[in-house]
Design an enzyme around this catalytic site. Structure first.
Site, mmCIF file in Angstrom:
data_model
loop_
_atom_site.group_PDB
_atom_site.id
_atom_site.type_symbol
_atom_site.label_atom_id
_atom_site.label_comp_id
_atom_site.label_asym_id
_atom_site.label_seq_id
_atom_site.Cartn_x
_atom_site.Cartn_y
_atom_site.Cartn_z
ATOM 1 N N THR A 113 22.201 -6.283 34.684
ATOM 2 C CA THR A 113 21.896 -5.079 33.903
ATOM 3 C C THR A 113 23.031 -4.051 33.915
ATOM 4 O O THR A 113 23.370 -3.492 32.869
ATOM 5 C CB THR A 113 20.598 -4.437 34.450
ATOM 6 N N ASP B 264 22.277 -19.555 34.849
ATOM 7 C CA ASP B 264 21.282 -18.758 35.569
ATOM 8 C C ASP B 264 19.899 -19.019 34.949
ATOM 9 O O ASP B 264 19.777 -19.169 33.723
ATOM 10 C CB ASP B 264 21.678 -17.282 35.412
#
Ligand code: 13P
Length: 264
Positions: free
Chosen positions: A229, A82
């Site tokens: 998150t 990523d």
């Protein structure tokens, strides 16, 4: 089953009109939690890690662990880098056997972003790996650093699409990390792009979006949705007391529960 090319997952998602969850992992517990959730729900999944996280989880250690977990999984799993910011890191991920890499030049002028994507496509083709790029800008860095969200322009989307990439993260008002309030997503960007790109669309900043927002962006063509998150928070929240093995077990369980909620 097991380790697959990311593009194959995204093409199936296009045919089926759904999105594949792409979950950011930081350690073994996270990886095991994501795989457990995917196997429980019999869903394909993507394991990813961002370049900015590698000082905490070195690629030469976590990369082989992600690949080993994917290879043993009972469901199709792609392994993705990523927010690759450097060609050196992208090459390292490809050499390890990652089946997908992101080249993120969204903080650069579009010409430089396009050139970075072309270089990445050339490297990835040699390994039959998938390439994701970003236009406009997802707000806040993956590590919480400040960066303003920018809405992608049509021209930039088309220019990037022509580089030979397979997947495109488009800024539509989304941001990494926790939203202070539910964000106003610019659906009109997706409506304008609908059916006009070769690349599959990717949604970053999944933590904190509402079910309605997920449904809407998927109906408008998003085929990969990134979540980070919420996984990190659920793992941190599950670690209580000083028994390391209890913490490992509760981390896997907490990550699995969170991932199952998002996949569902
Ligand atoms: P969140 O941390 O907001 O879930 O975003 C994840 C992401 O987009 C990773 O690239």
């Amino acid at each position: 089953m097991a380790l697959v090319n990311m593009q194959s997952l995204l093409h199936k998602a296009e045919e089926g009109g759904y999105a594949v969850g792409s979950f950011s992992v930081a350690n073994m517990e996270c990886i095991r939690g994501v795989i457990h959730a995917a196997e429980t729900l019999r869903a394909p999944v993507i394991l990813q890690i961002a370049e900015i996280r590698l000082p905490y989880s070195p690629l030469y250690l976590i990369g082989p662990m992600m690949l080993a977990a994917a290879k043993r999984a009972q469901v199709p799993v792609a392994v993705h880098l990523d927010h690759g910011k450097t060609l050196a890191c992208i090459q390292e991920a490809l050499d390890l056997g990652f089946t997908s890499v992101m080249c993120d030049g969204s903080d650069q002028p579009i010409d430089a972003n396009v050139a970075f994507a072309k270089q990445t496509v050339a490297l990835a083709k040699e390994k039959d790996a998938t390439v994701e790029a970003e236009v406009g800008r997802v707000g806040r860095g993956e590590d919480g650093s400040e960066a303003e969200a920018q809405i992608a322009s049509m021209d930039d989307c088309f220019r990037m699409d022509e580089t030979g990439i397979d997947a495109l993260a488009v800024g539509i008002g989304n941001a990494h990390g926790l939203y202070a309030a539910t964000p106003q997503l610019h659906y009109e960007v997706l409506e304008d792009l609908h059916g006009k790109l070769h690349s599959s669309l990717v949604m970053h900043g999944g933590t904190g979006l509402t079910d309605e927002q997920f449904k809407k962006v998927i109906s408008l063509g998003m085929r990969k949705i990134n979540i980070a998150t919420d996984l990190f928070m659920s793992q941190a929240g599950a670690c209580q007391g000083k028994d390391i093995f209890k913490n490992i077990a509760s981390s896997v369980e907490a990550v699995s529960a969170t991932v199952q909620r998002y996949i569902t």
